[in-house]
Design a protein around this motif. Structure first.
Motif, short mmCIF file in Angstrom:
data_model
loop_
_atom_site.label_atom_id
_atom_site.label_comp_id
_atom_site.label_asym_id
_atom_site.label_seq_id
_atom_site.Cartn_x
_atom_site.Cartn_y
_atom_site.Cartn_z
N ALA A 160 0.88 -1.33 -0.21
CA ALA A 160 -0.41 0.06 -0.31
C ALA A 160 1.11 1.28 -0.19
O ALA A 160 0.46 2.22 -0.75
N LEU A 161 1.97 0.82 0.69
CA LEU A 161 2.43 1.89 0.61
C LEU A 161 4.30 2.52 -1.07
O LEU A 161 3.94 3.55 -1.77
N LEU A 162 3.74 1.33 -1.43
CA LEU A 162 5.28 1.26 -2.40
C LEU A 162 3.44 1.50 -3.69
O LEU A 162 4.54 2.14 -4.82
N ASP A 163 2.63 1.31 -4.17
CA ASP A 163 2.10 1.69 -4.75
C ASP A 163 1.63 3.33 -5.38
O ASP A 163 2.60 3.39 -6.46
N PRO A 164 1.49 4.19 -4.77
CA PRO A 164 2.11 4.97 -5.36
C PRO A 164 3.53 5.82 -5.82
O PRO A 164 3.56 7.07 -6.51
N VAL A 165 4.08 5.32 -4.37
CA VAL A 165 5.76 5.41 -5.22
C VAL A 165 5.82 5.58 -6.45
O VAL A 165 6.95 5.74 -7.60
N ALA A 166 5.69 3.79 -6.62
CA ALA A 166 5.75 3.61 -8.16
C ALA A 166 4.84 4.03 -9.46
O ALA A 166 5.60 4.41 -10.02
N ASP A 167 3.85 4.66 -9.28
CA ASP A 167 2.76 5.60 -9.24
C ASP A 167 3.46 6.66 -10.17
O ASP A 167 4.02 7.23 -11.74
N LYS A 168 3.98 7.15 -9.47
CA LYS A 168 4.30 9.04 -9.21
C LYS A 168 6.22 8.83 -9.99
O LYS A 168 6.34 9.15 -10.72
N LEU A 169 6.98 7.40 -9.74
CA LEU A 169 8.00 7.26 -10.89
C LEU A 169 7.51 7.04 -11.72
O LEU A 169 8.78 7.75 -13.20
N MET A 170 6.96 6.35 -12.58
CA MET A 170 6.88 5.72 -14.06
C MET A 170 6.22 7.22 -14.63
O MET A 170 6.16 7.51 -15.43
N VAL A 171 5.08 7.87 -14.45
CA VAL A 171 4.25 9.04 -14.77
C VAL A 171 5.73 10.17 -14.93
O VAL A 171 5.76 10.53 -15.74
N ALA A 172 6.59 10.07 -14.07
CA ALA A 172 6.91 11.71 -13.50
C ALA A 172 8.12 10.93 -14.63
O ALA A 172 8.83 11.73 -15.84
#
Length: 163
Positions: free
Chosen positions: A98-110
């Motif tokens: 749950a913590l890592l999911d938004p981080v992965a999303d932001k990394l991919m989008v950025a």
């Protein structure tokens, strides 16, 4: 007849153990592995974007589409399947995921937005327009950072109010 209540007691005990261990001791669950795959795909996306051929464009597009599909899949599992009251299903969820999911999303989008900004668009009417992708990219990345900060603030306020 005596075996039915005993079997029910064992099942209830097993379910209570599953609820008590929910998301604390598990790290590598299926949704978390999918999320880690998205994080690992970011350098691969950067590399394939730098390959100037049909193969590079196809690979970059495929990686981004696979990231979108795995993001949907782990979100589906986390939001729909993890709340089912079954011991085997409960093992699919983790706090780390749950913590890592938004981080992965932001990394991919950025990473994708920065890569797109590295190649200015040629538009027939305007010629080369370097700001056409830069301005929206800055707005999107700024929104992502702002929303993360607001979520953190809201979570801290919620924790303060409970005490």
């Amino acid at each position: 007849m005596d075996s039915e209540p005993l079997l029910q007691q064992q099942l209830d005990h097993h379910q209570s153990l599953a609820y008590s261990n929910h998301s604390s001791s598990k790290i590598l669950t299926l949704p978390t592995v999918l999320t880690l795959g998205r994080v690992a795909a970011v350098p691969l996306l950067i590399f394939t974007f730098s390959v100037d051929s049909w193969w590079g464009r196809t690979a970059t597009t495929s990686i981004f589409m696979a990231a979108a599909i795995t993001d949907w899949l782990d979100g589906y599992i986390a939001r729909r399947v993890c709340f089912l009251p079954h011991p085997l299903v409960m093992r699919l969820c983790s706090a780390f995921g749950a913590l890592l999911d938004p981080v992965a999303d932001k990394l991919m989008v950025a990473a994708t937005l920065v890569l797109l900004c590295s190649r200015p668009l040629n538009i027939a009417v305007f010629g080369q327009v370097p700001w056409l992708l830069n301005v929206p990219s800055i707005a999107i990345i700024g929104r992502e950072i702002t929303m993360s900060a607001v979520r953190e603030w809201a979570a801290s306020q919620n924790g303060c109010c409970r005490k």
